[in-house]
Design a protein around this motif. Structure first.
Motif, PDB file in Angstrom:
ATOM      1  N   ILE A  70       0.686  -1.067   0.150  1.00  0.00           N
ATOM      2  CA  ILE A  70      -0.004   0.265   0.075  1.00  0.00           C
ATOM      3  C   ILE A  70       0.587   1.326  -0.157  1.00  0.00           C
ATOM      4  CG2 ILE A  70      -0.344  -0.269   2.552  1.00  0.00           C
ATOM      5  CD1 ILE A  70      -2.628   0.831   2.069  1.00  0.00           C
ATOM      6  N   SER A 108      -4.797  -7.910 -11.629  1.00  0.00           N
ATOM      7  CA  SER A 108      -4.774  -8.119  -9.884  1.00  0.00           C
ATOM      8  C   SER A 108      -5.928  -7.712  -9.100  1.00  0.00           C
ATOM      9  CB  SER A 108      -3.781  -6.806  -9.405  1.00  0.00           C
ATOM     10  OG  SER A 108      -4.733  -6.537  -8.186  1.00  0.00           O
ATOM     11  N   ASN A 134      -3.968   2.689  -4.930  1.00  0.00           N
ATOM     12  CA  ASN A 134      -3.180   2.045  -5.526  1.00  0.00           C
ATOM     13  C   ASN A 134      -4.049   2.009  -7.297  1.00  0.00           C
ATOM     14  OD1 ASN A 134      -5.496   0.642  -5.822  1.00  0.00           O
ATOM     15  ND2 ASN A 134      -4.605  -0.780  -4.300  1.00  0.00           N
ATOM     16  N   ASN A 166      -5.082 -10.949  -2.535  1.00  0.00           N
ATOM     17  CA  ASN A 166      -3.352 -10.503  -2.052  1.00  0.00           C
ATOM     18  C   ASN A 166      -3.059 -12.307  -2.409  1.00  0.00           C
ATOM     19  OD1 ASN A 166      -4.919  -8.230  -1.784  1.00  0.00           O
ATOM     20  ND2 ASN A 166      -3.273  -8.199  -0.411  1.00  0.00           N
ATOM     21  N   SER A 179       7.010  -3.590   1.143  1.00  0.00           N
ATOM     22  CA  SER A 179       6.074  -5.136   1.046  1.00  0.00           C
ATOM     23  C   SER A 179       4.562  -5.268   1.215  1.00  0.00           C
ATOM     24  CB  SER A 179       7.062  -5.699   1.866  1.00  0.00           C
ATOM     25  OG  SER A 179       6.766  -5.468   3.204  1.00  0.00           O
ATOM     26  N   VAL A 181       0.992  -6.487   2.746  1.00  0.00           N
ATOM     27  CA  VAL A 181       1.262  -6.573   4.693  1.00  0.00           C
ATOM     28  C   VAL A 181       1.364  -8.033   5.276  1.00  0.00           C
ATOM     29  CG1 VAL A 181      -1.407  -7.494   4.049  1.00  0.00           C
ATOM     30  CG2 VAL A 181      -0.543  -6.875   6.650  1.00  0.00           C
ATOM     31  N   LYS A 188       8.410  -8.517  11.228  1.00  0.00           N
ATOM     32  CA  LYS A 188       8.381  -7.539  11.609  1.00  0.00           C
ATOM     33  C   LYS A 188       7.394  -8.332  13.182  1.00  0.00           C
ATOM     34  CE  LYS A 188       6.031  -3.252  10.248  1.00  0.00           C
ATOM     35  NZ  LYS A 188       4.173  -2.643  10.128  1.00  0.00           N
ATOM     36  N   TRP A 203       0.371  -1.140  11.100  1.00  0.00           N
ATOM     37  CA  TRP A 203      -0.753  -0.400  10.026  1.00  0.00           C
ATOM     38  C   TRP A 203      -1.662  -0.402   9.612  1.00  0.00           C
ATOM     39  CZ3 TRP A 203       3.358  -0.005   4.793  1.00  0.00           C
ATOM     40  CH2 TRP A 203       4.204   0.120   6.093  1.00  0.00           C
ATOM     41  N   ARG A 210      -9.106  -8.862   3.824  1.00  0.00           N
ATOM     42  CA  ARG A 210      -8.154  -9.449   3.015  1.00  0.00           C
ATOM     43  C   ARG A 210      -7.941 -11.321   3.118  1.00  0.00           C
ATOM     44  NH1 ARG A 210      -8.152  -4.916   2.495  1.00  0.00           N
ATOM     45  NH2 ARG A 210      -6.896  -2.885   2.240  1.00  0.00           N
ATOM     46  N   PRO A 269      -2.293   3.946   5.845  1.00  0.00           N
ATOM     47  CA  PRO A 269      -3.288   4.356   5.172  1.00  0.00           C
ATOM     48  C   PRO A 269      -4.060   3.053   5.719  1.00  0.00           C
ATOM     49  CG  PRO A 269      -1.453   4.236   3.550  1.00  0.00           C
ATOM     50  CD  PRO A 269      -1.288   4.529   4.934  1.00  0.00           C
ATOM     51  N   ASP A 270      -5.527   2.544   5.371  1.00  0.00           N
ATOM     52  CA  ASP A 270      -6.359   1.080   5.427  1.00  0.00           C
ATOM     53  C   ASP A 270      -6.340   1.032   3.747  1.00  0.00           C
ATOM     54  OD1 ASP A 270      -6.369   0.511   8.172  1.00  0.00           O
ATOM     55  OD2 ASP A 270      -8.667   1.785   8.038  1.00  0.00           O
TER      56      ASP A 270
HETATM   57  O1  GFB Z   1      -0.902  -5.582   1.997  1.00  0.00           O
HETATM   58  P1  GFB Z   1      -1.299  -4.209   1.180  1.00  0.00           P
HETATM   59  O2  GFB Z   1       0.504  -3.323   1.799  1.00  0.00           O
HETATM   60  O3  GFB Z   1      -1.768  -3.658   0.404  1.00  0.00           O
HETATM   61  O4  GFB Z   1      -2.006  -3.720   2.499  1.00  0.00           O
HETATM   62  P2  GFB Z   1      -2.818  -3.670  -0.114  1.00  0.00           P
HETATM   63  C1  GFB Z   1      -3.010  -5.006   3.200  1.00  0.00           C
HETATM   64  C2  GFB Z   1      -3.861  -4.268   4.449  1.00  0.00           C
HETATM   65  O5  GFB Z   1      -2.675  -4.207   5.249  1.00  0.00           O
HETATM   66  C3  GFB Z   1      -3.522  -1.974   4.236  1.00  0.00           C
HETATM   67  C4  GFB Z   1      -1.840  -3.175   6.682  1.00  0.00           C
HETATM   68  O6  GFB Z   1      -5.143  -2.066   5.142  1.00  0.00           O
HETATM   69  C5  GFB Z   1      -2.549  -2.042   5.589  1.00  0.00           C
HETATM   70  O7  GFB Z   1      -2.764  -0.878   6.242  1.00  0.00           O
HETATM   71  N1  GFB Z   1      -1.356  -2.960   7.213  1.00  0.00           N
HETATM   72  C6  GFB Z   1      -0.898  -3.424   8.546  1.00  0.00           C
HETATM   73  C7  GFB Z   1       0.252  -3.319   6.141  1.00  0.00           C
HETATM   74  N2  GFB Z   1       0.736  -3.167   8.770  1.00  0.00           N
HETATM   75  C8  GFB Z   1       1.124  -3.916   7.339  1.00  0.00           C
HETATM   76  C9  GFB Z   1       2.632  -3.430   7.263  1.00  0.00           C
HETATM   77  O8  GFB Z   1       3.551  -3.400   7.987  1.00  0.00           O
HETATM   78  N3  GFB Z   1       2.793  -3.329   5.388  1.00  0.00           N
HETATM   79  C10 GFB Z   1       1.843  -3.252   4.765  1.00  0.00           C
HETATM   80  N4  GFB Z   1       2.292  -3.124   3.718  1.00  0.00           N
HETATM   81  N5  GFB Z   1       0.589  -3.078   5.616  1.00  0.00           N
HETATM   82  C11 GFB Z   1      -2.384  -3.666  -2.589  1.00  0.00           C
HETATM   83  C12 GFB Z   1      -1.988  -2.597  -3.600  1.00  0.00           C
HETATM   84  O9  GFB Z   1      -3.631  -3.148  -1.247  1.00  0.00           O
HETATM   85  O10 GFB Z   1      -2.563  -5.436  -2.711  1.00  0.00           O
HETATM   86  C13 GFB Z   1      -1.578  -3.573  -4.798  1.00  0.00           C
HETATM   87  O11 GFB Z   1      -1.838  -1.303  -2.894  1.00  0.00           O
HETATM   88  C14 GFB Z   1      -1.697  -5.002  -4.818  1.00  0.00           C
HETATM   89  O12 GFB Z   1      -1.357  -2.412  -5.328  1.00  0.00           O
HETATM   90  C15 GFB Z   1      -1.855  -5.929  -3.725  1.00  0.00           C
HETATM   91  O13 GFB Z   1      -3.488  -4.321  -5.672  1.00  0.00           O
HETATM   92  C16 GFB Z   1      -2.196  -6.639  -4.008  1.00  0.00           C
HETATM   93  O14 GFB Z   1      -4.033  -4.769  -0.230  1.00  0.00           O
HETATM   94  O15 GFB Z   1      -4.132  -2.403   0.632  1.00  0.00           O
END
Ligand code: GFB
Length: 314
Positions: A70, A108, A134, A166, A179, A181, A188, A203, A210, A269-270
């Protein structure tokens, strides 16, 4: 696909591409054609053309992409839209020009509208406003889908597009900032356990939901669809189950054996509140995921420990 077909897996070092290569090798396909990023820059139209003209490719799995979680998506939207569009244009166009028999494009689930009806059916594509964190990446992926569709219509090609939820698995990115989540939390909690930190910061609010699919399941579904699906419509690939980020954090915490506290950083952000996909079309086509999240998490943590020295920040 015939066992001696020449198959190009674009992005074979990544999470998705490497899983597709493992699966193809296990099934006995022995003419896999792969190029690392250093050997072939997929954003270079001429170089991609030279590659396709010299390799006589029969089938393409287009798994090469600039991806990230994210924060990376929010911070580098220009790179996400530009690189992904260039890769898609070059690989899809040269596949057509050199007579590739079939191509599978990896999209995706972030291509669906932010407030899409849940579980999200394939027909939700372009039905509403995208999730802002995104949007650039999603627009590039939507363009990839529409390119496949347009080439099929105008040139009679056979290009199919799949929308994985995901993902996680071997060769994931464990960088704390870029990376997704699931790998982020594995790292972490592991780091916090080792250094005896009293809490781990997750975060957002922990409330978004998800769905997570292991990359080995995804690879199996892609190869299945390459062999069994020729339709014009996109196909969701997932498990059809979701959990909150808080629940995911609790599960990872337990597997790693961390005893401290979980805190939420709501300045981060969520993203989209929910994006569980409807997988009935895929199930009707005859494929179902087999790796449960608990099994997948156990495996991921074992692999993480085995490869600690090679886990590099990407
Ligand atoms: O996996 P993620 O980065 O992407 O984050 P998205 C999913 C959720 O996990 C969000 C929370 O609500 C984040 O705020 N989160 C909590 C965290 N802790 C963490 C952390 O330490 N790292 C991360 N990264 N998130 C992505 C898209 O969206 O999904 C891409 O941005 C792609 O384009 C991918 O499509 C599959 O699920 O929100």
């Amino acid at each position: 696909m015939e066992k001696d077909a020449r198959i190009y897996v674009a992005g074979h070092k990544g999470l998705v591409g490497s899983a597709i290569v493992r699966n193809l090798q296990d099934r006995g396909f022995h003419h896999l054609v792969c190029r690392t990023h250093d050997e072939l820059d997929l954003t270079d139209y001429q170089k991609v053309g030279e590659f396709f003209q010299s390799e006589n490719i029969d089938y393409v799995f287009l798994a090469a992409a600039k991806v990230g979680g994210i924060l990376a998506n929010s911070q580098y939207p220009a790179e996400f839209i530009k690189e992904n569009l260039m890769i898609e244009i070059n690989v899809i166009d040269w596949s057509y020009k050199t007579g590739v028999r079939k191509l599978l494009f990896l999209g995706s689930t972030c291509i669906y509208p932010r407030m899409a009806e849940q579980p999200i059916r394939e027909s939700e594509l372009l039905n509403g406003t995208l999730e802002p964190t995104n949007e650039a990446y999603a627009l590039a992926k939507i363009t990839g889908i529409k390119m496949c569709e347009s080439y099929n219509k105008q040139y009679g090609t056979n290009y199919i597009s799949v929308m994985p939820t995901n993902l996680y698995g071997p060769n994931d990115n464990y960088n704390q900032v870029t990376s997704h989540v699931l790998p982020a939390l594995v790292r972490k909690f592991y780091d916090a356990k080792r250094s005896g930190d009293p809490y781990v910061t997750v975060w957002g609010t922990g409330r978004p939901k998800r769905e997570f699919l292991h990359s080995d399941d995804l690879a199996d579904a892609c190869i299945y669809l390459m062999d069994h699906y020729d339709g014009p419509d996109i196909v969701n690939i997932g498990v059809g189950k979701e959990l909150t980020i808080r629940e995911l954090a609790e599960r990872i915490k337990k597997i790693i054996g961390y005893t401290g506290e979980i805190r939420f950083d709501t300045s981060k952000p969520d993203g989209t509140p929910r994006k569980m996909i409807d997988v009935s079309k895929l199930n009707d086509l005859g494929w179902k995921a087999t790796i449960s999240l608990d099994q997948g998490l156990e495996r991921t943590y074992r692999e993480f420990l085995l490869n600690l020295n090679e886990i590099v920040d990407r």
